[in-house]
Scaffold this motif. Structure first.
Motif, PDB file in Angstrom:
ATOM      1  N   CYS A   1       0.830  -1.204   0.000  1.00 44.22           N
ATOM      2  CA  CYS A   1       0.000   0.000   0.000  1.00 44.22           C
ATOM      3  C   CYS A   1       0.869   1.260   0.000  1.00 44.22           C
ATOM      4  O   CYS A   1       0.579   2.222  -0.713  1.00 44.22           O
TER       5      CYS A   1
ATOM      6  N   LYS B   1      -0.736   4.931  -1.450  1.00 42.07           N
ATOM      7  CA  LYS B   1      -2.084   4.983  -0.868  1.00 42.07           C
ATOM      8  C   LYS B   1      -2.065   5.154   0.645  1.00 42.07           C
ATOM      9  O   LYS B   1      -3.003   4.774   1.329  1.00 42.07           O
TER      10      LYS B   1
ATOM     11  N   LYS C   1     -10.539  11.368   3.657  1.00 43.18           N
ATOM     12  CA  LYS C   1     -10.036  10.493   2.594  1.00 43.18           C
ATOM     13  C   LYS C   1      -9.634   9.112   3.104  1.00 43.18           C
ATOM     14  O   LYS C   1      -9.451   8.186   2.326  1.00 43.18           O
TER      15      LYS C   1
ATOM     16  N   ILE D   1      -4.749   4.654   5.518  1.00 41.27           N
ATOM     17  CA  ILE D   1      -4.827   4.052   4.186  1.00 41.27           C
ATOM     18  C   ILE D   1      -5.990   4.698   3.448  1.00 41.27           C
ATOM     19  O   ILE D   1      -7.116   4.721   3.959  1.00 41.27           O
ATOM     20  N   THR D   2      -5.722   5.200   2.256  1.00 37.56           N
ATOM     21  CA  THR D   2      -6.728   5.958   1.516  1.00 37.56           C
ATOM     22  C   THR D   2      -7.458   5.148   0.457  1.00 37.56           C
ATOM     23  O   THR D   2      -8.428   5.627  -0.108  1.00 37.56           O
ATOM     24  N   ASP D   3      -7.018   3.952   0.190  1.00 40.77           N
ATOM     25  CA  ASP D   3      -7.625   3.130  -0.857  1.00 40.77           C
ATOM     26  C   ASP D   3      -8.607   2.127  -0.243  1.00 40.77           C
ATOM     27  O   ASP D   3      -8.235   1.365   0.660  1.00 40.77           O
TER      28      ASP D   3
END
Length: 100
Positions: free
Chosen positions: A11, A16, A29, A81-83
Motif C-alpha cells: 500500500c 495509498k 479520505k 490508508i486511503t484506498d
C-alpha cells in the motif's frame, strides 16, 4: 500477521498511505487508520476520536518497529490508508479486533 504487514508495504509503495499528522488532517479520505501499539495514550486518544467521528476502523496491534520495517521507512507511529480496496483486504486478513 505477516500478510497484513506486507499489505502495508504494498500500500505504501502504491502511494495509498498518509503518514502521521497528515492522516489526521485528511481523515475524510482515510478508509483505515493504523497506529503503533507503543504510541502515547494522548496521541492514541486523538486518533480514536477522529476515527469515531469519521466512522473509520483503527488497528493498534503492531509496534512502531514492525510498522517501520513494513513500510521501509524510519520511525513510523501512525498512518492512514486511503484506498478502499487495500483497506478491505487488510481488514479481511487481520485477525485481531478492529476499533471503531
Amino acid at each position: 500477521m505477516d500478510k497484513v504487514l506486507s499489505l502495508f508495504g504494498l500500500c505504501y509503495r502504491a502511494g495509498k498511505i498518509l503518514l502521521g499528522e497528515n492522516c489526521l488532517d485528511n481523515m475524510a479520505k482515510v478508509k483505515l487508520v493504523v497506529v503503533a501499539s507503543d504510541i502515547s495514550s494522548k496521541s492514541k486518544e486523538r486518533y480514536l476520536k477522529k476515527c469515531h467521528y469519521y466512522n473509520v476502523s483503527l488497528i493498534d496491534t503492531f509496534s512502531s518497529y514492525e510498522l517501520s520495517r513494513a513500510l521501509g521507512r524510519g520511525l513510523v507511529k501512525s498512518f492512514g490508508i486511503t484506498d478502499e480496496g487495500f483497506a478491505k483486504a487488510i481488514k479481511e486478513k487481520y485477525k485481531g479486533g478492529l476499533n471503531g
